[in-house]
Structures are given as C-alpha cells and as structure tokens.
Design a protein around this motif. Structure first.
Motif, PDB file in Angstrom:
ATOM      1  N   SER A  37       7.044  11.408   9.569  1.00 46.83           N
ATOM      2  CA  SER A  37       6.117  10.732  10.471  1.00 46.83           C
ATOM      3  C   SER A  37       6.863   9.954  11.547  1.00 46.83           C
ATOM      4  O   SER A  37       8.061   9.701  11.449  1.00 46.83           O
ATOM      5  CB  SER A  37       5.203   9.784   9.696  1.00 46.83           C
ATOM      6  N   ARG A  38       6.161   9.558  12.560  1.00 48.54           N
ATOM      7  CA  ARG A  38       6.791   8.817  13.649  1.00 48.54           C
ATOM      8  C   ARG A  38       7.046   7.365  13.287  1.00 48.54           C
ATOM      9  O   ARG A  38       7.656   6.650  14.073  1.00 48.54           O
ATOM     10  CB  ARG A  38       5.953   8.929  14.906  1.00 48.54           C
ATOM     11  N   SER A  45       7.931  12.706   1.742  1.00 45.84           N
ATOM     12  CA  SER A  45       7.989  13.755   2.752  1.00 45.84           C
ATOM     13  C   SER A  45       7.169  13.368   3.981  1.00 45.84           C
ATOM     14  O   SER A  45       7.621  13.508   5.116  1.00 45.84           O
ATOM     15  CB  SER A  45       7.472  15.066   2.167  1.00 45.84           C
ATOM     16  N   VAL A  46       5.973  12.863   3.745  1.00 46.51           N
ATOM     17  CA  VAL A  46       5.108  12.433   4.848  1.00 46.51           C
ATOM     18  C   VAL A  46       5.771  11.303   5.632  1.00 46.51           C
ATOM     19  O   VAL A  46       5.816  11.330   6.862  1.00 46.51           O
ATOM     20  CB  VAL A  46       3.719  11.983   4.319  1.00 46.51           C
ATOM     21  N   PHE A  82       1.981   7.076  -6.634  1.00 43.15           N
ATOM     22  CA  PHE A  82       0.986   8.093  -6.959  1.00 43.15           C
ATOM     23  C   PHE A  82       1.571   9.496  -6.872  1.00 43.15           C
ATOM     24  O   PHE A  82       1.328  10.341  -7.734  1.00 43.15           O
ATOM     25  CB  PHE A  82      -0.226   7.950  -6.041  1.00 43.15           C
ATOM     26  N   ASN A  83       2.334   9.768  -5.809  1.00 42.83           N
ATOM     27  CA  ASN A  83       2.915  11.099  -5.629  1.00 42.83           C
ATOM     28  C   ASN A  83       4.200  10.975  -4.810  1.00 42.83           C
ATOM     29  O   ASN A  83       4.201  11.207  -3.601  1.00 42.83           O
ATOM     30  CB  ASN A  83       1.923  12.020  -4.940  1.00 42.83           C
ATOM     31  N   PRO A  84       5.312  10.620  -5.448  1.00 40.78           N
ATOM     32  CA  PRO A  84       6.556  10.362  -4.718  1.00 40.78           C
ATOM     33  C   PRO A  84       7.020  11.481  -3.785  1.00 40.78           C
ATOM     34  O   PRO A  84       7.282  11.208  -2.608  1.00 40.78           O
ATOM     35  CB  PRO A  84       7.580  10.100  -5.828  1.00 40.78           C
ATOM     36  N   ALA A 135       0.830  -1.204   0.000  1.00 40.26           N
ATOM     37  CA  ALA A 135       0.000   0.000   0.000  1.00 40.26           C
ATOM     38  C   ALA A 135       0.869   1.262   0.000  1.00 40.26           C
ATOM     39  O   ALA A 135       0.600   2.216  -0.732  1.00 40.26           O
ATOM     40  CB  ALA A 135      -0.934   0.001   1.208  1.00 40.26           C
ATOM     41  N   LEU A 136       1.943   1.267   0.810  1.00 43.45           N
ATOM     42  CA  LEU A 136       2.842   2.418   0.828  1.00 43.45           C
ATOM     43  C   LEU A 136       3.524   2.615  -0.524  1.00 43.45           C
ATOM     44  O   LEU A 136       3.661   3.743  -1.003  1.00 43.45           O
ATOM     45  CB  LEU A 136       3.901   2.256   1.914  1.00 43.45           C
TER      46      LEU A 136
END
Length: 92
Positions: A78-79, A73-74, A66-68, A59-60
């Motif tokens: 993220s933690r 960045s997210v 879709f939007n590298p 999924a990741l």
C-alpha cells in the motif's frame, strides 16, 4: 531514572502479544514498524510495555493478528509506506 512500565492501557499482556505477533512474522523490529507506519522506538516501547499504541496502530495490529500474511502483504504493497504520499497527507 528508570522508566516505569505502563500501568494503564494494554500493559504487559499486550506487550507480550505484540512481541509474539512480530516474532511469528519473522520480521525485524524495523520491518514490522515500517509495515505499521511507526518508528522502531515506538514499537520497542510497546513490546517492552512502556507505552501503548494509538487507536490506528492498535487496529492494524488486530488486523495483522487476524491474518498475518494477508495483512502484511496489503500493508507492504500500500502507499502507506510511500514517504512522498505520507508527506503529502501531513500537509493536508
């Protein structure tokens, strides 16, 4: 004994997609694996067609496709990449 490439699952076509995606991000295997929260060995096995990712990693990968820039960045902010947070999650 040489390992055989995966015959079930995404296979070699998927391996080529993962390699192309990672190379398009200009990240090393280590950095890309870190962003996905997997080991470098796992990523290498996917890229070489020996193994397929689990549902969460798949999924990741699809989201990164879709939007590298946004997804990386997210993931980097993220933690999920915080070892302390991940250790706490494993204990639950």
């Amino acid at each position: 004994m040489p390992r055989e490439k995966s015959q079930n699952g995404p296979g070699l076509e998927f391996a080529a997609r993962v390699r192309k995606l990672r190379s398009g991000t200009y990240l090393t295997r280590a950095k890309f694996a870190e962003a996905l929260g997997v080991s470098v060995g796992s990523l290498q096995h996917w890229e070489d067609g020996y193994r397929s990712p689990d549902a969460a990693a798949l999924a990741l990968i699809k989201l990164i496709e879709f939007n590298p820039p946004v997804m990386l960045s997210v993931l980097s902010d993220s933690r999920i990449n915080d070892p302390k947070w991940r250790a706490e999650r494993k204990q639950k």
